[in-house]
Scaffold this active site. Structure first.
Site, PDB file in Angstrom:
ATOM      1  N   LYS A  13       1.631  -2.639   6.821  1.00  0.00           N
ATOM      2  CA  LYS A  13       1.848  -2.774   5.380  1.00  0.00           C
ATOM      3  C   LYS A  13       3.535  -2.388   5.197  1.00  0.00           C
ATOM      4  O   LYS A  13       4.239  -2.771   4.306  1.00  0.00           O
ATOM      5  CB  LYS A  13       0.987  -1.700   4.568  1.00  0.00           C
ATOM      6  CG  LYS A  13      -0.346  -2.384   4.301  1.00  0.00           C
ATOM      7  CD  LYS A  13      -0.210  -3.622   3.573  1.00  0.00           C
ATOM      8  CE  LYS A  13      -1.564  -4.239   2.969  1.00  0.00           C
ATOM      9  NZ  LYS A  13      -1.345  -5.488   2.239  1.00  0.00           N
TER      10      LYS A  13
ATOM     11  N   SER B 222       0.970  -1.138   0.118  1.00  0.00           N
ATOM     12  CA  SER B 222      -0.141  -0.027  -0.068  1.00  0.00           C
ATOM     13  C   SER B 222       0.754   1.152   0.126  1.00  0.00           C
ATOM     14  O   SER B 222       1.955   1.181   0.612  1.00  0.00           O
ATOM     15  CB  SER B 222      -1.006   0.108   1.289  1.00  0.00           C
ATOM     16  OG  SER B 222      -1.651   1.365   1.473  1.00  0.00           O
TER      17      SER B 222
ATOM     18  N   TYR C 210      -2.907  -0.363  10.063  1.00  0.00           N
ATOM     19  CA  TYR C 210      -2.903  -0.829   8.619  1.00  0.00           C
ATOM     20  C   TYR C 210      -1.473  -0.140   8.149  1.00  0.00           C
ATOM     21  O   TYR C 210      -0.801  -1.186   7.612  1.00  0.00           O
ATOM     22  CB  TYR C 210      -3.769  -0.222   7.878  1.00  0.00           C
ATOM     23  CG  TYR C 210      -3.799  -0.486   6.617  1.00  0.00           C
ATOM     24  CD1 TYR C 210      -4.429  -1.839   6.092  1.00  0.00           C
ATOM     25  CD2 TYR C 210      -3.657   0.335   5.619  1.00  0.00           C
ATOM     26  CE1 TYR C 210      -4.248  -2.085   4.806  1.00  0.00           C
ATOM     27  CE2 TYR C 210      -3.516   0.046   4.216  1.00  0.00           C
ATOM     28  CZ  TYR C 210      -4.024  -1.136   3.739  1.00  0.00           C
ATOM     29  OH  TYR C 210      -3.893  -1.409   2.460  1.00  0.00           O
TER      30      TYR C 210
END
Length: 240
Positions: free
Chosen positions: A168, A151, A164
């Site tokens: 990532k 991402s 998150y």
């Protein structure tokens, strides 16, 4: 979200995790439309059944193929579940991939422990589980490309999605480390899909998510890029 492993030229056997929705589903349908064989997994059986029907209707591969599309209910957070997937795929000479998820928008100190664990277990442990069980199959042949879906938030940071971002960033670091362990003939890359209008984006951007491309518009570009990766891309952080 998903990641893909590609093994050879011509019709390929491509394992995609998280195929029940969003990027994973769109990519599976696009790859099947191009004549490739899909090995897909997700946690929701009814959505897998729906995808199976769509794959059959969009499939351009040879009807004489000895390897049909394979969809299985798998939770990548569970090592036993991934091990069973690997056993079945190995019997059919298949190859690997990974999955992704996101936390609800919240400051890190307000994110519940269970929610944080789900993000970390899926994005980091899920990735490790897939590599643990599928890399040995690929190492025997010393060929193949693994694509870990990353991402933009694995290379930068944003407020209220710290779990998150952390997961990532871990995927990026894991990918670069594994790249140094692979033999000649293999490669692993971290691929950011760019900004795509998925359920995850809606949870972050709200109605503004509709301003961005759909998974269906994204999939052809992503498929072309993935299918053209080479060993020279080993360890790279790329974006669609």
């Amino acid at each position: 979200m998903a990641a893909v492993s590609v093994v050879k030229a011509g019709p390929r056997k491509i394992l995609i995790t998280g195929v029940s929705r969003g990027l994973g589903r769109a990519l599976a349908l696009e790859m099947a439309k191009r004549g490739h064989i899909i090995i897909g997994c997700a946690r929701t059986q009814d959505k897998l059944n729906s995808l199976q029907a769509e794959l059959s209707s969009s499939d351009n591969s040879s009807s004489s193929s000895s390897f049909e599309h394979l969809l299985m209910k798998v939770d990548v957070k569970s090592d036993n579940s991934v091990e069973e997937l690997a056993r079945i795929v190995m019997e059919r000479k298949g190859v690997p991939d990974i999955i992704g998820t996101i936390n609800k928008n919240n400051k890190i100190w307000e994110v519940p422990e269970e929610e944080f664990d789900t993000v970390v277990d899926t994005n980091i442990k899920g990735t490790a589980n897939m590599l643990r069980h599928f890399l040995p199959l690929m190492l025997e042949r010393k060929q193949g490309i693994i694509v870990n879906l990353s991402s933009g938030w694995g290379r930068s940071a944003a407020a209220q999605v710290a779990p998150y971002c952390a997961s990532k960033w871990a995927v990026e670091g894991l990918t670069k480390s594994v790249a140094k362990e692979l033999p000649d003939g293999m490669a692993i890359v971290a691929l950011s899909p760019g900004v795509v209008n998925t359920d995850m984006l809606v949870s972050c951007f709200g109605s503004s998510a509709s301003l961005y491309q759909t998974p269906e518009a994204w999939a052809p570009k992503a498929a072309t890029m993935i299918l053209n990766l080479t060993m020279a891309d080993n360890g790279a952080s790329l974006s669609v």
